[in-house]
Design a protein around this motif. Structure first.
Motif, PDB file in Angstrom:
ATOM      1  N   THR A  63      31.123 -21.906  27.140  1.00 45.82           N
ATOM      2  CA  THR A  63      30.974 -23.255  26.610  1.00 45.82           C
ATOM      3  C   THR A  63      30.511 -24.157  27.744  1.00 45.82           C
ATOM      4  O   THR A  63      30.538 -23.764  28.918  1.00 45.82           O
ATOM      5  N   PHE A  64      30.059 -25.364  27.404  1.00 50.53           N
ATOM      6  CA  PHE A  64      29.805 -26.361  28.440  1.00 50.53           C
ATOM      7  C   PHE A  64      31.143 -26.747  29.067  1.00 50.53           C
ATOM      8  O   PHE A  64      32.166 -26.830  28.385  1.00 50.53           O
ATOM      9  N   ILE A  65      31.137 -27.012  30.353  1.00 55.49           N
ATOM     10  CA  ILE A  65      32.387 -27.131  31.100  1.00 55.49           C
ATOM     11  C   ILE A  65      33.238 -28.340  30.702  1.00 55.49           C
ATOM     12  O   ILE A  65      34.425 -28.375  31.003  1.00 55.49           O
ATOM     13  N   MET A 125      19.314 -20.089  19.662  1.00 55.10           N
ATOM     14  CA  MET A 125      19.823 -19.266  20.763  1.00 55.10           C
ATOM     15  C   MET A 125      19.521 -17.787  20.531  1.00 55.10           C
ATOM     16  O   MET A 125      19.509 -17.311  19.401  1.00 55.10           O
ATOM     17  N   PHE A 126      19.310 -17.069  21.624  1.00 58.36           N
ATOM     18  CA  PHE A 126      19.116 -15.627  21.534  1.00 58.36           C
ATOM     19  C   PHE A 126      19.462 -14.976  22.862  1.00 58.36           C
ATOM     20  O   PHE A 126      19.539 -15.640  23.898  1.00 58.36           O
ATOM     21  N   VAL A 147      18.278 -21.842  30.264  1.00 53.93           N
ATOM     22  CA  VAL A 147      19.329 -20.833  30.389  1.00 53.93           C
ATOM     23  C   VAL A 147      20.574 -21.362  29.677  1.00 53.93           C
ATOM     24  O   VAL A 147      20.775 -22.572  29.572  1.00 53.93           O
ATOM     25  N   VAL A 148      21.409 -20.452  29.183  1.00 48.89           N
ATOM     26  CA  VAL A 148      22.616 -20.875  28.478  1.00 48.89           C
ATOM     27  C   VAL A 148      23.688 -21.283  29.488  1.00 48.89           C
ATOM     28  O   VAL A 148      23.539 -21.100  30.696  1.00 48.89           O
ATOM     29  N   PHE A 149      24.771 -21.830  28.963  1.00 48.67           N
ATOM     30  CA  PHE A 149      25.891 -22.229  29.813  1.00 48.67           C
ATOM     31  C   PHE A 149      26.423 -21.035  30.606  1.00 48.67           C
ATOM     32  O   PHE A 149      26.417 -19.896  30.123  1.00 48.67           O
ATOM     33  N   ARG A 150      26.898 -21.315  31.804  1.00 46.59           N
ATOM     34  CA  ARG A 150      27.594 -20.286  32.564  1.00 46.59           C
ATOM     35  C   ARG A 150      29.000 -20.089  32.003  1.00 46.59           C
ATOM     36  O   ARG A 150      29.563 -21.006  31.381  1.00 46.59           O
ATOM     37  N   ALA A 151      29.555 -18.917  32.214  1.00 46.75           N
ATOM     38  CA  ALA A 151      30.986 -18.757  31.947  1.00 46.75           C
ATOM     39  C   ALA A 151      31.724 -19.824  32.747  1.00 46.75           C
ATOM     40  O   ALA A 151      31.433 -20.030  33.931  1.00 46.75           O
ATOM     41  N   VAL A 152      32.662 -20.525  32.109  1.00 45.36           N
ATOM     42  CA  VAL A 152      33.281 -21.667  32.787  1.00 45.36           C
ATOM     43  C   VAL A 152      33.934 -21.251  34.102  1.00 45.36           C
ATOM     44  O   VAL A 152      33.939 -22.023  35.069  1.00 45.36           O
ATOM     45  N   ILE A 184      19.459 -17.326  26.219  1.00 43.97           N
ATOM     46  CA  ILE A 184      18.435 -18.383  26.328  1.00 43.97           C
ATOM     47  C   ILE A 184      18.585 -19.291  25.112  1.00 43.97           C
ATOM     48  O   ILE A 184      18.949 -18.822  24.025  1.00 43.97           O
ATOM     49  N   TRP A 185      18.335 -20.569  25.316  1.00 39.12           N
ATOM     50  CA  TRP A 185      18.302 -21.448  24.148  1.00 39.12           C
ATOM     51  C   TRP A 185      17.055 -22.315  24.159  1.00 39.12           C
ATOM     52  O   TRP A 185      16.513 -22.662  25.208  1.00 39.12           O
ATOM     53  N   LEU A 186      16.600 -22.616  22.952  1.00 42.34           N
ATOM     54  CA  LEU A 186      15.468 -23.514  22.725  1.00 42.34           C
ATOM     55  C   LEU A 186      15.992 -24.825  22.167  1.00 42.34           C
ATOM     56  O   LEU A 186      16.868 -24.845  21.298  1.00 42.34           O
TER      57      LEU A 186
END
Length: 387
Positions: free
Chosen positions: A88-90, A293-294, A320-325, A359-361
């Motif tokens: 998730t976003f942090i 997302m994919f 790029v998608v969120f990092r693992a928190v 990845i997200w668009l």
């Protein structure tokens, strides 16, 4: 698939027109620019709650503050634990950590990217004060299973609905789902005033408590500085509320467009060799699609990053998608569990895959015409061949 010679045209974001201009002038000319003297914030709260099927809305400064305030109303404080998705976003974790609580990251489903109910239940301890499902990219988490866990354990749910404006679960809107929900109006969100947030409480008592906390502990009718509780200044201003009223008025039609475009894009993405789109839970009857997302299984983080750069070069608004928190320095500053990064990684295998392969668009791609949407998979296929 073939790649077009020129990149498709995608709408700009944010979108605005004379509705926002008129609203800003209206807020300006009322002569009172903060919520205690004006009418825009009050009106926006009523309209937002009605659009989402009910509840008691409280507008605040941003989505992070919305989560923090909601947790505080739920009684979260020092020594408590809050279960959050590891992916998730942090802000989801930091909202709890800033209250002195410990954020406990648990794994997500590899298809929907949403909180895994079984993992959440396994993480509950006597110190757990809240479970925070995040509706990733507008796909509502499994509230059937999570609701049953909440009923069995007495641990309340706090929906992080920062991506879920206008979403529905089994035909029920967010305001009809019976738990607190927090929204964001940051610049990239599905409706925006640059910043802003809102908490949708299930009852008036929660909203009244939230009002005190978001206004330095001061009741709305107070004229003698009789601060009833501690708190902070999370009040939304009148100008932002006026813009958000205009944004809300077009949200429904935009969600309908994104639903149609997402239905077109998903099977085309799935046909690209090596690409696995985020899946949709059939019980989610309306998904607003904050992101498309994919994953590219097996690509690895370094090559994934190169692929995103190549997609941007070819004209796609890709990220790029969120990092693992737990793979950020900020997570460990305060309120982290007594586990190492490696131990958390072992407990969250799906998160490890998503954060390195995902990845997200931007959702504006799903507001484009059908020809532009049809061109997206070809761009991705060609970019994959080049990295």
């Amino acid at each position: 698939m073939t790649t077009p010679l020129t990149a498709p045209q995608f709408p700009e974001w944010p979108q605005y027109d004379d509705a926002e201009r008129t609203a800003l002038v209206r807020a300006l000319e009322q002569g009172q620019w903060w919520r205690m003297g004006g009418g825009e914030v009050d009106a926006f709260e009523r309209e937002f709650a009605a659009f989402h099927g009910g509840g008691h809305a409280l507008a605040v400064t941003n989505g992070t503050h919305a989560l923090e305030l909601a947790l505080q109303v739920l009684g979260v404080g020092p020594g408590d634990e809050v279960i959050v998705p590891a992916f998730t976003f942090i802000s989801s974790s930091q909202a709890a950590q800033r209250l002195g609580a410990t954020a406990v990251p648990v794994d997500v489903d590899l298809g929907t990217y949403n909180l895994d109910p079984a993992a959440a239940e396994a993480a509950i301890t006597p110190r757990t004060k809240a479970i925070m499902p995040v509706h990733m990219a507008g796909q509502i988490a499994d509230l059937d299973a999570l609701g049953k866990i909440s009923e069995r354990t007495g641990v309340p749910l706090l929906q992080d609905a920062a991506h879920a404006h206008g979403a529905e679960w089994r035909g029920r809107k967010v305001g009809e789902l019976g738990s607190v929900a927090a929204f964001s109006f940051q610049n990239g969100k599905l409706m925006t005033a640059g910043e802003g947030g809102l908490v949708l409480f299930a009852d008036e008592e929660g909203r009244d408590h939230g009002f005190l906390r978001h206004s330095c502990g001061r009741p709305p009718t107070d004229i003698r500085y009789l601060h009833a509780t501690s708190g902070s200044n999370f009040r939304l201003n009148e100008f932002s509320a006026s813009v958000l009223r205009a944004q809300l008025a077009r949200l429904g039609s935009q969600v309908e467009t994104r639903e149609r475009r997402a239905a077109l894009l998903a099977p085309l993405l799935a046909a690209v060799p090596g690409v696995v789109p985020q899946s949709r839970d059939e019980r989610a009857t309306r998904v607003p699609h904050y992101m498309a997302m994919f994953r590219v299984p097996g690509i690895g983080e370094e090559r994934r990053n190169a692929l995103v750069a190549e997609l941007v070069r070819r004209g796609l608004p890709a990220f790029v998608v969120f990092r693992a928190v737990y793979r950020t320095n900020g997570f460990w500053e305060t309120g982290a569990p007594a586990l190492s990064v490696d131990e958390l990684a072992e407990r969250n295998p799906n998160t490890e895959l998503i954060h390195s392969e995902g990845i997200w668009l931007h959702h504006r791609t799903l507001l484009a015409d059908e020809d532009a949407v049809r061109a997206i998979p070809g761009i991705i296929a060609a970019a994959l061949e080049s990295v």
